[in-house]
Design a protein around this motif. Structure first.
Motif, PDB file in Angstrom:
ATOM      1  N   ASN B  99       0.723  -1.262  -0.025  1.00 62.63           N
ATOM      2  CA  ASN B  99       0.066  -0.061   0.101  1.00 62.63           C
ATOM      3  C   ASN B  99       0.890   1.269   0.017  1.00 62.63           C
ATOM      4  O   ASN B  99       0.390   2.330   0.579  1.00 62.63           O
ATOM      5  CB  ASN B  99      -0.955  -0.151   1.137  1.00 62.63           C
ATOM      6  CG  ASN B  99      -1.618  -1.388   1.231  1.00 62.63           C
ATOM      7  OD1 ASN B  99      -2.344  -1.405   0.067  1.00 62.63           O
ATOM      8  ND2 ASN B  99      -2.027  -1.804   2.427  1.00 62.63           N
ATOM      9  N   ARG B 177     -13.078   5.397   3.634  1.00 64.67           N
ATOM     10  CA  ARG B 177     -11.962   4.430   3.762  1.00 64.67           C
ATOM     11  C   ARG B 177     -10.787   5.249   4.201  1.00 64.67           C
ATOM     12  O   ARG B 177     -10.422   6.569   3.463  1.00 64.67           O
ATOM     13  CB  ARG B 177     -11.817   3.938   2.567  1.00 64.67           C
ATOM     14  CG  ARG B 177     -13.249   2.830   1.979  1.00 64.67           C
ATOM     15  CD  ARG B 177     -13.281   1.893   3.008  1.00 64.67           C
ATOM     16  NE  ARG B 177     -14.474   1.101   2.638  1.00 64.67           N
ATOM     17  CZ  ARG B 177     -15.885   1.365   3.421  1.00 64.67           C
ATOM     18  NH1 ARG B 177     -15.882   1.949   4.466  1.00 64.67           N
ATOM     19  NH2 ARG B 177     -16.771   0.439   3.168  1.00 64.67           N
ATOM     20  N   ILE B 178      -9.824   4.878   4.854  1.00 61.23           N
ATOM     21  CA  ILE B 178      -8.474   5.323   5.181  1.00 61.23           C
ATOM     22  C   ILE B 178      -7.401   4.297   4.944  1.00 61.23           C
ATOM     23  O   ILE B 178      -7.139   3.400   5.416  1.00 61.23           O
ATOM     24  CB  ILE B 178      -8.359   5.865   6.756  1.00 61.23           C
ATOM     25  CG1 ILE B 178      -9.442   6.808   7.066  1.00 61.23           C
ATOM     26  CG2 ILE B 178      -7.083   6.135   7.181  1.00 61.23           C
ATOM     27  CD1 ILE B 178      -9.424   7.262   8.351  1.00 61.23           C
ATOM     28  N   ILE B 179      -6.778   4.728   4.047  1.00 64.04           N
ATOM     29  CA  ILE B 179      -5.637   3.867   3.375  1.00 64.04           C
ATOM     30  C   ILE B 179      -4.228   4.220   3.563  1.00 64.04           C
ATOM     31  O   ILE B 179      -3.281   3.303   3.766  1.00 64.04           O
ATOM     32  CB  ILE B 179      -5.642   4.066   1.697  1.00 64.04           C
ATOM     33  CG1 ILE B 179      -6.953   3.810   1.367  1.00 64.04           C
ATOM     34  CG2 ILE B 179      -4.611   3.125   1.126  1.00 64.04           C
ATOM     35  CD1 ILE B 179      -7.665   2.238   1.346  1.00 64.04           C
ATOM     36  N   GLY B 180      -3.791   5.452   3.995  1.00 61.22           N
ATOM     37  CA  GLY B 180      -2.548   6.044   4.410  1.00 61.22           C
ATOM     38  C   GLY B 180      -1.554   6.085   3.581  1.00 61.22           C
ATOM     39  O   GLY B 180      -0.350   6.187   3.784  1.00 61.22           O
TER      40      GLY B 180
END
Lengths: 253, 253
Positions: B99, B177-180
């Motif tokens: 990611n 949504r939190i992906i970073g």
């Protein structure tokens, strides 16, 4: 003769292939409890396929399944109990066509024997036997990580309202991730991508994940520090056993 | 002779392969502005490789790169300007080994000509030429989606503090949504998995994504409704042009 575990792996893989083959089909979407709690014809179809497979082979087994209107109760006197979530992360399934999972767990007299989580679009089957946990054929290992060098998987509401102390805990870490599926979050946890997962969950959301994660040193508790009751929605977390006392400095109900 | 775009695709792919080959190597991790703002020896190494490639072929070109201590200023008088983020999502790179993205954008006299975002571990290169956007060889398409059937990619702080009105906006959608990683979030946006992306970003975080997304109908603005200035950290969002006025009922600075 194939064991329940061997059969269940085939059934879950078959259901995943069915979803992948139909991923572009039009969906019939229905609201359940509220506008953002959705179910599709595919949730129901996958549940029917899996229930039919289980009962064909084991007609006496009991099944607690998300999309049943009348659900059986989790009871430690049931000799053979399955807990099923046919599509976990239904909103992701609808909107993203990705980041959803099929989850199936199996209990004997209240004791979790094995769990399966299929990340359908990434072809990753997380599972365990009575001793070890795997992602596909690769054995998963426990890693020692400290809170301050880790990420947490969280539920958006609990995080932003500091419910159960989750925002306070997050400040001890490198941050939070929100995926929108318990199954995909458990997959990240099993692969060491998040240290813990904190959400407001039904039994079918944490059953498989908690059994698999236990094999590599995780425990699953409510924010009050109890074992989850398997009969209602509760604030639940799964985290490494060696960190529970540190986590419980912040996580309270 | 290969064009800048053709060369840049090769350079970014090469840098991605270098990271994948070294994904299990020990990291030298340094804190930048605060404990959760990290940089590794690989951020620096990838930046050096890409800068060296650019200047070898185009010695007069200018480069605005995240890991330079002394950064050049974005200026519409510069004929050939590259904006580079060697590893976007460094915390994910360190903790998840997944990611994270390499991002490179190219401007002529202040106008974005092309952008590249490589999701390194999933082997997905998002890019555009002057007309069209692609993920690897597949052309990306604009989809009409409504807010109430969509998900948003968000920055955790802006979301939980309702900064810029982001929490209010999120209540009009199916969730966040939190992906970073900005790069991975832009990838989700380009594939239609999130409708918009809202974060507090530096130019190298939004340069490539905004150029690519523009080809399929997205615009990139600050929460005050201005074009981003490319010279500081700002609250920025990328969303479909047809939804901007609806979004701006909630998003304000």
């Amino acid at each position: 003769m194939l064991t329940r575990l061997e059969l269940a792996k085939d059934w879950v893989r078959d259901a995943g292939n069915f979803l992948k083959e139909n991923i572009s089909s039009p969906l019939e979407i229905t609201e359940k409890t509220r506008y953002d709690d959705l179910v599709t014809n595919f949730d129901k179809e996958v549940q029917e396929q899996l229930v039919s497979n289980i009962l064909h082979h084991f007609p006496e087994d009991k099944i607690l399944a998300e999309e049943d209107d009348e659900k059986i109760k989790f009871d430690p006197e049931i000799p053979h109990l399955w807990i099923l979530d046919p599509i976990d992360g239904t909103t992701n399934f609808i909107v993203q066509k990705d980041n959803f999972a099929i989850m199936l767990a199996y209990y004997e007299f209240g004791v979790g024997k094995f769990g399966l989580i299929l990340d359908v679009m990434k072809d990753k089957l997380y599972w365990c036997d009575s001793h070890k946990a795997f992602c596909n054929q690769k054995e998963l290992e426990s890693k020692k990580m400290s809170l301050d060098k880790s990420l947490l998987g969280v539920n958006s509401y609990m995080y932003r309202t500091n419910s159960g102390g989750l925002l306070d805990l997050s400040h001890q870490t490198l941050g939070v991730r929100i995926i929108g599926s318990a199954g995909i979050s458990y997959g990240q946890l099993l692969e060491g991508k998040i240290l813990g997962y904190f959400s407001n969950l039904q039994p079918w959301d944490y059953a498989a994940g908690s059994i698999i994660a236990e094999k590599i040193g995780f425990v699953t508790l409510t924010t009050s520090g109890e074992k989850p009751r398997f009969n209602c929605r509760e604030q639940v977390f799964t985290a490494p056993a060696y960190l529970v006392s540190e986590i419980q400095k912040y996580i309270k109900s």
